[in-house]
Design an enzyme around this catalytic site. Structure first.
Site, short mmCIF file in Angstrom:
data_model
loop_
_atom_site.label_atom_id
_atom_site.label_comp_id
_atom_site.label_asym_id
_atom_site.label_seq_id
_atom_site.Cartn_x
_atom_site.Cartn_y
_atom_site.Cartn_z
N ASN A 21 0.81 -1.23 0.00
CA ASN A 21 0.00 0.00 0.00
C ASN A 21 0.84 1.28 0.00
OD1 ASN A 21 -3.08 -0.46 0.12
ND2 ASN A 21 -2.20 -2.09 1.38
N THR B 260 0.11 -6.17 4.88
CA THR B 260 -0.60 -6.56 6.10
C THR B 260 -2.02 -6.99 5.73
OG1 THR B 260 0.49 -4.58 6.98
CG2 THR B 260 -1.00 -5.76 8.48
N ASP C 120 8.42 2.45 0.52
CA ASP C 120 7.09 2.89 0.09
C ASP C 120 7.27 3.87 -1.07
OD1 ASP C 120 5.35 1.78 2.35
OD2 ASP C 120 6.89 2.87 3.45
N GLU D 196 13.92 1.70 14.24
CA GLU D 196 13.46 2.93 13.57
C GLU D 196 13.39 4.09 14.56
OE1 GLU D 196 10.32 2.10 10.26
OE2 GLU D 196 10.12 0.53 11.77
P1 5GP Z 1 0.41 -2.51 3.66
O1 5GP Z 1 0.93 -3.47 4.69
O2 5GP Z 1 -0.95 -1.98 4.04
O3 5GP Z 1 0.45 -3.07 2.28
O4 5GP Z 1 1.42 -1.28 3.61
C1 5GP Z 1 1.37 -0.17 4.50
C2 5GP Z 1 1.74 -0.57 5.90
O5 5GP Z 1 3.12 -1.01 5.94
C3 5GP Z 1 1.70 0.57 6.91
O6 5GP Z 1 0.40 0.74 7.43
C4 5GP Z 1 2.70 0.14 7.97
O7 5GP Z 1 2.12 -0.76 8.88
C5 5GP Z 1 3.73 -0.61 7.16
N1 5GP Z 1 4.88 0.26 6.83
C6 5GP Z 1 5.08 0.92 5.67
N2 5GP Z 1 6.24 1.62 5.73
C7 5GP Z 1 6.76 1.40 6.94
C8 5GP Z 1 7.97 1.84 7.59
O8 5GP Z 1 8.78 2.61 7.06
N3 5GP Z 1 8.16 1.40 8.87
C9 5GP Z 1 7.31 0.54 9.48
N4 5GP Z 1 7.61 0.14 10.72
N5 5GP Z 1 6.19 0.10 8.89
C10 5GP Z 1 5.91 0.52 7.64
#
Ligand code: 5GP
Length: 332
Positions: A18, A98, A280, A198
């Site tokens: 995402n 996720t 991202d 982080e």
């Molecule tokens: P998704 O898992 O919904 O495909 O991608 C977005 C999610 O990835 C965010 O809501 C977050 O939980 C996680 N995420 C994205 N970038 C980062 C980051 O730089 N650090 C951390 N800890 N989590 C991230």
């Protein structure tokens, strides 16, 4: 150098689904959802990848999550992200996401099935593998549910589902809550990758290093110059655990002050295993070629250095030896 960075075969090991959606995909998704205002809200939230705090970065994901709310949208998003990476010269992509439930529209299993569907129907030569992310804002029960979904999906698609990732707000959820699930994943033969350091947190970093995941994401606040200490930096180097380095993400989230001060400098000079990654690309307005270019300019890397850096990342893929051999052939 710019052309070289684009044409060099690349391995992307740290990309959140995402967070990776391009503006064009966001437009398509808001159209699909029949809600053009969601595109406007996304534009305001992203604001050309401006710099902001880590907490503000996490708020931005809400603008994207408002659009990937049905299996159809998740399929479209995944398919576009794969195409974007392939166009950027990525030959192997480990995508992570996720599992998310949207009441009345899809459950977590359907969310994951939609991603897998899109991966399987992609026509192209890029190899794509999937990791499921456990979000630290969730509890241990949800983490167990994610593991179950990963194991069930792997039964159906043994090559495709390769691991579990621990991510989400680094200030939430103690690591201890998730270690039992991560251990089980490892016992079941899944790869385990973990976002590490982080924010400064010495005890947690040391616990992560003892757990020894297959790879570590970021390791931003481990070096003494960036809020860490010599003890944990030395422990990281001694561990030899490969690090997924996300230069632009760290800069835009303000966890490093400048590219020049990024800890990649210290990792390179120590000869520590690293893989450049985007994190991202949609949220931070970057792509992997751009990350290569920044690394080259900031740390004075030659084309030869970049090629070797890219080739070395093959070693850290959650892939069997035969596939790694195939990937290495691209570099010849
Ligand atoms: P998704 O898992 O919904 O495909 O991608 C977005 C999610 O990835 C965010 O809501 C977050 O939980 C996680 N995420 C994205 N970038 C980062 C980051 O730089 N650090 C951390 N800890 N989590 C991230």
């Amino acid at each position: 150098m710019e052309d070289f960075c684009r044409e060099c075969p690349k391995i992307e090991l740290h990309a959140h689904l995402n967070g990776s959606l391009s503006e064009r995909t966001i437009q398509k998704l808001s159209h699909l959802e029949g809600a053009p205002h969601l595109y406007d809200e996304w534009q305001v939230a992203i604001n050309h990848g401006q710099h902001r705090t880590l907490a503000e970065c996490f708020e931005m994901f809400k603008a994207v999550h408002a659009l990937t709310v049905t299996p159809e949208a998740v399929r479209l998003a995944t398919s576009d992200v794969i195409t974007d990476f392939e166009k950027d010269g990525v030959i192997y992509l480990e995508l992570r996401s996720t599992p998310r439930e949207v009441k009345g529209r899809m459950n977590k299993e359907q969310y994951v099935d939609a991603i897998i569907d899109a991966i399987l129907s992609h026509q192209g030569s890029i190899v794509v593998r999937l990791l499921l992310s456990v979000d630290r804002r969730q509890g241990p029960a949800e983490a167990e549910h994610t593991l179950k979904i990963a194991l069930d999906a792997r039964k159906k698609h043994p090559e495709l589902v390769v691991g579990l990732d621990l991510s989400g707000d680094p200030t939430a959820g103690a690591l201890d809550l998730f270690l039992p699930t991560l251990s089980k994943a490892r016992d079941q033969g899944l790869g385990v990758v973990v976002h590490c350091g982080e924010v400064p947190n010495n005890p947690e970093v040391m616990e992560m290093l003892r757990f020894a995941p297959d790879r570590l994401g970021h390791v931003t606040c481990l070096h003494p110059e960036l809020g860490g200490c010599q003890q944990q930096w030395d422990a990281l180097l001694a561990s030899k655990i490969p690090v997924e380095v996300c230069l632009t993400s760290n800069l835009r989230c303000k966890t490093v002050p400048t590219y020049e001060k990024h800890h990649l400098r210290h990792l390179l000079s120590a000869g520590h295993p690293v893989a450049l990654a985007t994190d991202d690309k949609g949220v931070f307005c970057s792509d992997l070629s751009a990350e290569f270019l920044v690394a080259a300019k900031t740390f004075d890397l030659s084309q030869h250095d970049l090629r070797n850096l890219s080739l070395a990342a093959v070693n850290f893929c959650l892939a069997p030896p035969e596939l790694k051999e195939k990937l290495r052939l691209h570099f010849d």
